[in-house]
Design a protein around this motif. Structure first.
Motif, PDB file in Angstrom:
ATOM      1  N   LYS A 598     -23.926   7.209  93.980  1.00 25.33           N
ATOM      2  CA  LYS A 598     -24.380   8.582  94.202  1.00 25.33           C
ATOM      3  C   LYS A 598     -25.117   9.162  92.988  1.00 25.33           C
ATOM      4  CE  LYS A 598     -20.860   9.520  97.680  1.00 25.33           C
ATOM      5  NZ  LYS A 598     -19.689  10.325  98.106  1.00 25.33           N
ATOM      6  N   LYS A 602     -30.767  10.028  90.017  1.00 25.24           N
ATOM      7  CA  LYS A 602     -30.615  11.469  89.830  1.00 25.24           C
ATOM      8  C   LYS A 602     -31.096  11.885  88.434  1.00 25.24           C
ATOM      9  CE  LYS A 602     -28.697  12.288  93.864  1.00 25.24           C
ATOM     10  NZ  LYS A 602     -28.693  10.947  94.470  1.00 25.24           N
ATOM     11  N   LEU A 651     -26.374  15.992  90.187  1.00 23.52           N
ATOM     12  CA  LEU A 651     -26.302  15.348  91.497  1.00 23.52           C
ATOM     13  C   LEU A 651     -27.112  16.105  92.553  1.00 23.52           C
ATOM     14  CD1 LEU A 651     -22.505  14.435  91.444  1.00 23.52           C
ATOM     15  CD2 LEU A 651     -24.442  12.926  91.005  1.00 23.52           C
ATOM     16  N   THR A 653     -27.029  18.438  94.648  1.00 19.96           N
ATOM     17  CA  THR A 653     -26.185  19.294  95.490  1.00 19.96           C
ATOM     18  C   THR A 653     -24.726  18.941  95.226  1.00 19.96           C
ATOM     19  OG1 THR A 653     -26.219  17.726  97.329  1.00 19.96           O
ATOM     20  CG2 THR A 653     -27.936  19.422  97.310  1.00 19.96           C
ATOM     21  N   THR A 655     -21.492  17.263  95.562  1.00 17.99           N
ATOM     22  CA  THR A 655     -21.307  15.912  96.092  1.00 17.99           C
ATOM     23  C   THR A 655     -19.846  15.508  95.974  1.00 17.99           C
ATOM     24  OG1 THR A 655     -23.553  15.330  95.385  1.00 17.99           O
ATOM     25  CG2 THR A 655     -22.040  13.504  95.849  1.00 17.99           C
ATOM     26  N   GLN A 656     -19.331  14.901  97.032  1.00 18.59           N
ATOM     27  CA  GLN A 656     -17.951  14.418  97.023  1.00 18.59           C
ATOM     28  C   GLN A 656     -17.900  13.014  96.414  1.00 18.59           C
ATOM     29  OE1 GLN A 656     -16.482  14.643 101.043  1.00 18.59           O
ATOM     30  NE2 GLN A 656     -15.923  16.804 100.833  1.00 18.59           N
ATOM     31  N   ASN A 715     -15.661  17.437  94.267  1.00 15.77           N
ATOM     32  CA  ASN A 715     -16.827  17.951  94.995  1.00 15.77           C
ATOM     33  C   ASN A 715     -17.601  18.853  94.029  1.00 15.77           C
ATOM     34  OD1 ASN A 715     -18.634  18.483  97.048  1.00 15.77           O
ATOM     35  ND2 ASN A 715     -17.402  20.163  97.899  1.00 15.77           N
ATOM     36  N   LYS A 717     -21.491  19.535  91.550  1.00 14.53           N
ATOM     37  CA  LYS A 717     -22.939  19.346  91.417  1.00 14.53           C
ATOM     38  C   LYS A 717     -23.290  18.598  90.133  1.00 14.53           C
ATOM     39  CE  LYS A 717     -27.293  21.997  91.736  1.00 14.53           C
ATOM     40  NZ  LYS A 717     -27.955  21.564  90.527  1.00 14.53           N
TER      41      LYS A 717
END
Length: 750
Positions: A598, A602, A651, A653, A655-656, A715, A717
């Protein structure tokens, strides 16, 4: 009919002038093409006033393809005129080369300039010999930098007199003018010193050698040596270089890298020994002790060295000198107190000052690696800046001369292509285009300070270079890029044009049986960010339409996908690529595996920047989807000396995620230590961070640097990771009392 004739003339003219591109390296400062052409005959007539030694070299280079005849100057094809020094814009290496339909006229101030003109002429003749017509032109040329050097380490692996002469020939061909001969080190003493015969009796051999990659720590079990050069052989090499207008600068290492010398004369150390020449590569604690008998020994050695080498500069090393023994030595501590020195770094400065004073008394100057700046630079010393550019900047700002040789651009023991397709190398990454992009004058210097930059040099350390064929492989074609950088005509914006000239030189290298690297033909890949994460951009020095690739890990063939646009990397995969011509494989097969997470692609920022030598790709290297290759430190890892790695990843937004991973590296012999600790933080505003996980030394050691941390359900950013450097290397380790290296790779989140 007239129209057809004119059209044919136009086509033929265009074809002729299209051939007026010079493939000379380094490219001259000024080239002006004229109308007409010089016809090359089988016999070249020479004027009777040409400088003898240089002309003999010229004839030897072109024989047996051409014959030569000496006639009266006015009727000869190659004539020479010596200029009277009046133009302040010209230096001693200036030359002009005028090629008309009847003659080739060389004008210079010195025989050195004449020799450089001949190097240009040899390349021009080689380029146009098939057509037998050289376009008429005028070249006015001189180098930008006075020091254009290549170094050769003969201590880790030894090379014969004939091989060293070949090396010098390569320098001459591409207008380099300084040969830095690294003659003493921990692993071997390679120069005969008549006053101290045990230096070569004992110090020129070792019981075995380290083999494999730098992380293997395995040995071959084979005695190495005795290998050294007699003083007569040294004189022979120096004379050979002088005939090619190359200065040989000897290096006698001090106060560190002294194990081979201490093995012969252990009384020069701080402890009693016994010692033996090192079988491993790296840095060792036992160094010269700064006592009077040591200085007497070194002065006697330098007396014999200076008799053999007429160079203005004598290189005294000065690098990587651990202070462990000095800290424990009563004599050293008393010396620090007696001379009001601040510490052991001040003692190193005392050591260098004392040696410099002696060398200066003999009418010479010292030059040393940038660690000689420690504790204060000796008054007349020059600096060879290798750990980066800062040593050169500091020297120039204090009106000391400097030669720029930063490892990130000028270490030719680094890989120049994919390690999977290259011979074993030290581990950095210095491809041809990177060497070509180097500017030896740091932007931090003003015009006046820039005058203290003597020039540029590349270094060839030979821990992993077993024979001369591999020496050739490591310096070619990178030596050509160094040549043009030192000449001052390199332009990174025109790299592709330079690359085409390099390829044109390969035909000549083939003729003289040089084992050069063909990495330039391979498909190279570059990770670039895109709106979905990352893409993989492929390129080649050849026609890009010849690139074929696969995404499933199989080897590409002539019928695989044709590369057109950067390849989107949206999941973990292996991309293999190669260049094909007429359905025939023309390159090595390049392979790159991606492990996405993830964080891949980025935005990332670093609070502290990595070392210049290990900063390839910058912060993006940590989130480019490529897991670090332990054989290629300079491309897939970031290296921090004495500093923590602190990265903030956006990230985009919230993000989990529940897992964070990263890698660090350990190779204590090269001062590389695993991280001391790591902390993970999260934030939604990039201002207020909350720590969610911490791991310590034991966990990192148990995981052998491959860290995977369960951080619970998150969760956020932003994620911040602080990876703590091991700090000062403790006693009992190579490089004790120095700043440890921290190497960090891919930071991932799942």
């Amino acid at each position: 009919m007239l129209r057809c004739v004119l059209l044919l003339f136009f086509i033929l003219s265009n074809l002729f002038y299209a051939q007026q591109k010079l493939n000379v390296i380094p490219y001259p400062q000024k080239v002006e093409f004229l109308s007409g052409a010089f016809s090359i005959s089988e016999t070249i007539t020479l004027s009777n006033n040409l400088p003898e030694k240089e002309t003999e070299y010229f004839k030897n280079r072109l024989q047996p393809e051409f014959k030569f005849q000496v006639i009266q100057k006015i009727d000869a094809q190659l004539i020479y005129s010596q200029l009277v020094k009046s133009n302040q814009k010209h230096n001693d290496e200036f030359y002009s080369l005028e090629i008309t339909s009847k003659q080739i006229i060389i004008k210079t101030y010195t025989k050195q300039g004449y020799f450089l003109a001949l190097q240009t002429l040899i390349q021009i003749i080689d380029q146009f010999k098939d057509s037998r017509k050289i376009p008429a032109m005028v070249i006015e040329d001189q180098p930008k930098f006075a020091w254009r050097g290549m170094h050769l380490d003969v201590c880790r692996h030894f090379f014969t007199v004939d091989e060293v002469k070949q090396y010098i020939d390569y320098l001459a061909m591409y207008k380099l003018n300084t040969f830095h001969w690294h003659l003493t080190d921990d692993q071997g003493w390679r120069i005969e010193i008549k006053k101290y015969p045990k230096l070569t009796q004992i110090g020129s051999k070792r019981k075995e050698s380290m083999v494999g990659t730098y992380v293997d720590n395995t040995f071959d079990g084979k005695p190495y040596g005795p290998f050294f050069y007699t003083q007569d052989q040294i004189k022979e090499v120096v004379k050979y270089a002088q005939d090619r207008h190359i200065t040989v600068v000897p290096e006698i290492e001090m106060p560190g890298h002294a194990l081979a010398a201490l093995s012969a004369y252990p009384e020069l150390a701080c402890t009693n020994g016994p010692f033996e020449p090192a079988t491993k590569w790296g840095v060792f604690d036992d160094v010269f002790c700064p006592k009077e008998e040591t200085f007497t020994f070194l002065e006697n050695v330098l007396d014999e060295v200076m008799t053999l080498f007429p160079s203005k500069y004598i290189h005294i090393g000065g690098d990587e000198c651990p202070k462990t023994r000095w800290k424990e030595c009563a004599h050293c501590q008393a010396l620090i107190k007696k001379n009001n020195l601040k510490d052991e770094h001040g003692l190193q400065s005392y050591f260098i000052h004392k040696i410099e004073k002696y060398v200066n008394s003999k009418g010479r100057k010292i030059i040393g690696w940038d660690e000689i700046l420690e504790g204060g630079l000796a008054p007349n010393a020059a600096v060879m800046s290798w750990t980066g550019v800062n040593g050169g900047i500091e020297a120039a700002k204090t009106k000391h001369f400097a030669v720029m040789t930063p490892g990130s651009y000028c270490y030719f023991d680094h890989y120049q292509g994919d390690p999977a397709t290259e011979p074993n190398a030290f581990g950095g990454f210095t491809p041809l285009d990177k060497v070509y992009s180097y500017n030896p004058i740091p932007s931090e210097l003003n015009v006046e300070q820039s005058q203290y930059i003597l020039g540029v040099q590349a270094n060839l350390w030979t821990e992993y270079i077993l024979d001369f064929k591999q020496v050739q492989y490591m310096i070619f074609p990178r030596l050509m890029a160094l040549s043009e950088v030192g000449w001052g005509t390199s332009d990174p914006k025109n790299y592709k044009e330079f690359e085409s000239r390099v390829i044109s030189q390969f035909k000549f290298l083939d003729k003289i049986k040089v084992n050069y690297a063909k990495s330039i033909y391979n498909v190279s890949g570059k990770v670039i960010p895109d709106h979905n994460g990352i893409s993989y951009e492929l390129s080649t020095s050849q026609n890009p339409n010849g690139i074929r690739f696969t995404l499933d890990g199989t080897d590409p063939n002539a019928h695989s996908q044709t590369y057109q646009n950067p390849i989107a990397v949206s999941k973990s995969m292996t991309i293999k690529s190669a260049y094909f011509e007429n359905e025939t494989l023309k390159s090595a097969i390049s392979s790159q595996s991606f492990t996405t997470s993830k964080t891949t692609g980025k935005k990332i920022t670093l609070e502290q920047q990595p070392s210049e030598n290990y900063s390839f790709g910058g912060a993006f290297t940590l989130i480019d989807g490529i897991v670090g290759n332990t054989r290629q430190l300079g491309k897939t890892w970031l290296g921090f000396q004495g500093k923590d790695a602190v990265a903030i990843i956006d990230l985009v937004t919230k993000t989990q995620f529940s897992e964070v991973y990263f890698n660090t590296l350990e190779n204590k012999g090269s001062w590389i230590h695993l991280a001391k600790s790591a902390q993970i933080f999260v934030s939604d505003d990039n201002k207020n961070f909350k720590m969610i996980k911490e791991t310590g030394t034991d966990e990192i050691q148990n995981a052998k640097g491959k860290i995977r941390l369960n951080v619970g359900n998150q969760n956020s950013k932003y994620i911040k990771i602080k990876i703590e450097n091991a700090g000062i290397i403790p006693a009992g380790n190579p490089g004790a009392d120095s700043k440890a290296w921290l190497f960090v790779d891919e930071i991932g989140v799942n």
